[in-house]
Structure formats: structure tokens, C-alpha cells
Design an enzyme around this catalytic site. Structure first.
Site, mmCIF file in Angstrom:
data_model
loop_
_atom_site.group_PDB
_atom_site.id
_atom_site.type_symbol
_atom_site.label_atom_id
_atom_site.label_comp_id
_atom_site.label_asym_id
_atom_site.label_seq_id
_atom_site.Cartn_x
_atom_site.Cartn_y
_atom_site.Cartn_z
ATOM 1 N N ASP A 60 -1.442 10.688 -2.938
ATOM 2 C CA ASP A 60 -2.154 11.769 -3.381
ATOM 3 C C ASP A 60 -1.908 13.196 -3.199
ATOM 4 O O ASP A 60 -2.329 14.004 -3.651
ATOM 5 C CB ASP A 60 -3.586 11.640 -3.030
ATOM 6 C CG ASP A 60 -4.329 10.357 -3.536
ATOM 7 O OD1 ASP A 60 -3.671 9.664 -4.314
ATOM 8 O OD2 ASP A 60 -5.293 9.779 -2.756
ATOM 9 N N SER B 220 3.042 14.022 -32.204
ATOM 10 C CA SER B 220 2.301 13.613 -31.395
ATOM 11 C C SER B 220 2.262 14.505 -29.868
ATOM 12 O O SER B 220 2.747 15.562 -29.780
ATOM 13 C CB SER B 220 3.407 12.514 -30.919
ATOM 14 O OG SER B 220 4.786 13.125 -30.197
ATOM 15 N N GLY C 189 -9.022 9.327 5.239
ATOM 16 C CA GLY C 189 -9.937 8.526 5.944
ATOM 17 C C GLY C 189 -9.452 7.916 7.358
ATOM 18 O O GLY C 189 -10.077 7.909 8.564
ATOM 19 N N ARG D 82 12.405 2.905 15.977
ATOM 20 C CA ARG D 82 13.625 3.315 16.330
ATOM 21 C C ARG D 82 13.608 4.762 17.415
ATOM 22 O O ARG D 82 14.322 4.667 18.419
ATOM 23 C CB ARG D 82 14.312 3.487 15.265
ATOM 24 C CG ARG D 82 14.594 2.337 14.430
ATOM 25 C CD ARG D 82 15.920 1.776 14.572
ATOM 26 N NE ARG D 82 15.906 0.180 13.883
ATOM 27 C CZ ARG D 82 16.858 -0.102 13.030
ATOM 28 N NH1 ARG D 82 17.282 0.664 12.103
ATOM 29 N NH2 ARG D 82 16.602 -1.413 12.675
HETATM 30 O O1 F6P Z 1 -5.579 7.190 -1.993
HETATM 31 C C1 F6P Z 1 -4.623 6.607 -2.784
HETATM 32 C C2 F6P Z 1 -5.135 5.840 -4.009
HETATM 33 O O2 F6P Z 1 -4.512 5.349 -4.975
HETATM 34 C C3 F6P Z 1 -5.798 6.938 -4.818
HETATM 35 O O3 F6P Z 1 -5.186 7.518 -5.650
HETATM 36 C C4 F6P Z 1 -6.850 5.995 -5.746
HETATM 37 O O4 F6P Z 1 -8.121 6.857 -5.936
HETATM 38 C C5 F6P Z 1 -7.364 4.986 -4.636
HETATM 39 O O5 F6P Z 1 -6.300 5.100 -3.432
HETATM 40 C C6 F6P Z 1 -7.471 3.515 -5.200
HETATM 41 O O6 F6P Z 1 -7.925 2.696 -4.120
HETATM 42 P P1 F6P Z 1 -7.908 1.404 -4.037
HETATM 43 O O7 F6P Z 1 -6.342 0.773 -3.959
HETATM 44 O O8 F6P Z 1 -8.739 0.688 -2.967
HETATM 45 O O9 F6P Z 1 -8.339 0.758 -5.272
#
Ligand code: F6P
Length: 324
Positions: A128, A216, A104, A25
Site C-alpha cells: 500500500d 476508449s 497493524g 544473513r
Molecule cells: O494491506 C495490503 C492489502 O492488500 C490492501 O491493499 C487490501 O485492502 C488488503 O490488504 C486486503 O486484505 P486481505 O488479503 O486480508 O483480503
């Protein structure tokens, strides 16, 4: 700049769609053509692109996942893969990119930018919250709330049965989800990769709880903790506490990645999507848009990837004080 591309890459996160919407947008508003690239770098290499219009992003602000789909491309890590991606972008006349993703994604964008000079601005999309250069990442708030909902439910049953629960949350090498969901859920202890938690401390916490008539307990374990997974931690603890202790383990896993984004994530994603787009138009490149102290800032990819984002000691201290 006449035409840009937008893509999502790496693990999906709630709010990515709101971010795509803001980019599209915003581009329409600024009179720039925008192409959606499907499946992240894999789709870029394959030329899996399509022209997006304002209506392409109708009715998605509330949806989890990503309409552009996501992937982790091994091929893009090779010079040959990146050459193919560059050729595809060239062929489609795409002059700049908005990349929505995490570590990444930005590592790939930085290498690609240095090799081929295509400007990229990133928007941090990962549950994360492990990226330097922004207080929060898109999807983190929703993931914390999803984990919290599960912790609340588990607390009900833990309390009915006088049980100890080890709950594993995601976060890769980061303990943000664990700390925030642990504080909000009243966990007795939170185990995170950023801080060494000796197993003796776990045992001690449980014993102290019993001595104060706690029947607990909930221990939140970040998946990246040095002691291992929640299953492993529970296994190791078992022999060291009362033999009658009733222990259960729940791994929340990918439930934390899905679901409708919270209001906070939708607004954050909208700000960061528009911020990334307008940064790109304004000549920014190889940077990530972030929000720090409520201000929009741009941080070089190199720093977002390299620099640590430590969890505040105050938060960790608070878990201990409040669980007494
Ligand atoms: O980076 C996001 C995340 O969900 C992390 O918390 C976790 O370690 C990873 O990706 C899991 O990756 P995948 O979905 O490839 O199993």
C-alpha cells in the site's frame, strides 16, 4: 543481544523474503542467533518458532510471498494474547524482534514494546505504501508493475472494442498504487481516497475524451475511493453518459500481492532488513527503518502509524494534464 526473532505480519508483500534473508544473513554476520517466528503474532503466541541459519534463506530472494507465512492475529490485540506471546519469547530466550509488516504490525509492536519492554525494530512491508517514515514500502514497486501490466493489456482490448474500463486496484485507504499505475499506464482519470473526485468530473472527463475523438478510456479506481468500488462507480456512471457507451470493470485484487519482487523491491527489502537488524543491535527500539531521500532513517512507530503520507499534488495534477 544474543538472540532475536524475525516475523512477517499483516498482508504479505513481494520482497518480504528478501527482507527476511537480509535479517538472517545480517544476524549471522554479526554473530547473533536468529529465530524465525511463523504466522506473525499468531505464531508468536503459539511458540511456533525455529532457529534459522544462513542456508534457511537460500534461494528466496526472488520469491514472492513470505517463507515465514503471515497472519492478522485478533488474539494479539488482547492483553492475554500479548502475555502468552511474551512468555513464549522468554522461554525461547528471544531478546529483540524485527517485525516486517505494515500499520497493524507496528501498532501491535508498539503496544507490546510499551507493556513488556521487548525492543522491536520494524521494516515496512506492504504493497500500500501508506507508511510515514519511508519514501517507499517493500512490495509497492512490484504491485505497481503488476497493476501496470494488467492496465497495458486491458488498454489493448479496450481500444479494439472502443470501451471504457474501470480498473480497481488495491491500497486500502491509500491511492499510491492507483496514482503510480495510472500515470505509467496513461489512465484518463485516477480516483483516489486522498482527493474527492465528484462523479460529474468522471462524466466530464469521458465526454471531453469523446469530443477529442478518444474512442476508449481507462479509469483507475483505488479500492478505498469515497465513491465506492469500481463496480459501483461504473454502475453510477452508466446512466449519466451516452447510452451506447460500452463499459467494463476489472478488479485486479490479490494478483497485486503476489509474484516475484522487482529489482527495486529486492534491493529496498535488503537495505531495510539489514537496517532494521543493525538498528536493533545498536539499541533502537519501537522504531521503523525507512529510506528517505536514499538515506536510512528510523521513525518511531507512533509516527509511522499516526502521521499521514499524502500523495504529491504534482502527481495528481500530472494525471489530468497528460490525459488530455
Ligand atoms: O494491506 C495490503 C492489502 O492488500 C490492501 O491493499 C487490501 O485492502 C488488503 O490488504 C486486503 O486484505 P486481505 O488479503 O486480508 O483480503
Amino acid at each position: 543481544m544474543k538472540r532475536i526473532g524475525v516475523f512477517t505480519s499483516g498482508g504479505d508483500a513481494p520482497g518480504m523474503n528478501a527482507c527476511i534473508r537480509a535479517v538472517v544473513r545480517g544476524a549471522v554476520y554479526h554473530g547473533i542467533e536468529v529465530y524465525g517466528i511463523r504466522r506473525g503474532y499468531s505464531g508468536m503466541i503459539a511458540g511456533d518458532v525455529y532457529k534459522m541459519e544462513s542456508h534457511s534463506v537460500s534461494n528466496i530472494v526472488q520469491r514472492g510471498g513470505t517463507i515465514l507465512k503471515s497472519a492478522r492475529s485478533k488474539e494479539f490485540m488482547t492483553p492475554e494474547g500479548r502475555k502468552k506471546a511474551y512468555d513464549q519469547l522468554n522461554e525461547h530466550g528471544i531478546e529483540g524482534l524485527v517485525a516486517i509488516g505494515g500499520n497493524g504490525t507496528f501498532t501491535g509492536a508498539m503496544i507490546f514494546g510499551n507493556e513488556y519492554g521487548i525492543p522491536t525494530v520494524g521494516a515496512p512491508g506492504t504493497i500500500d505504501n501508506d507508511l510515514y517514515g519511508t519514501d517507499y514500502t517493500i512490495g509497492f514497486d512490484t504491485a505497481v508493475n503488476t497493476a501496470l501490466d494488467a492496465i497495458d493489456r486491458i488498454r489493448d482490448t479496450a481500444s479494439s472494442h472502443d470501451r471504457i474500463f474501470f480498473i480497481e486496484v488495491m491500497g486500502r485507504d491509500s491511492g499510491y498504487i492507483a496514482v503510480q499505475s495510472g500515470i505509467a499506464g496513461g489512465a484518463e482519470l485516477v480516483m483516489v481516497p486522498e482527493v474527492l473526485t465528484p462523479l460529474s468530473e468522471v462524466v466530464e472527463t469521458l465526454k471531453q475524451g469523446w469530443s477529442r475523438s478518444k474512442s476508449s478510456s481507462i479509469i483507475v479506481v483505488a479500492e478505498g475511493d469515497e465513491a465506492g468500488s469500481a463496480v459501483e462507480v461504473a454502475e453510477k456512471i452508466k446512466s449519466q453518459v451516452d447510452e451506447n457507451a460500452d463499459i467494463r470493470v476489472t478488479t485486479l485484487g490479490h494478483t497485486q500481492r503476489g509474484g516475484s519482487p522487482s529489482a527495486y523491491d529486492r534491493i529496498l527489502a535488503s537495505r531495510l532488513g539489514l537496517g532494521a537488524l543493525e538498528g536493533l543491535i545498536g539499541g533502537q527500539k519501537n522504531v521503523m527503518a525507512g529510506i528517505i531521500n536514499n538515506d536510512l532513517v528510523y521513525t518511531p512507530f507512533e509516527d509511522t502509524i499516526r502521521l499521514p503520507k499524502p500523495i504529491s499534488d504534482d502527481l495528481l495534477r500530472m494525471v489530468k494534464i497528460l490525459s488530455v
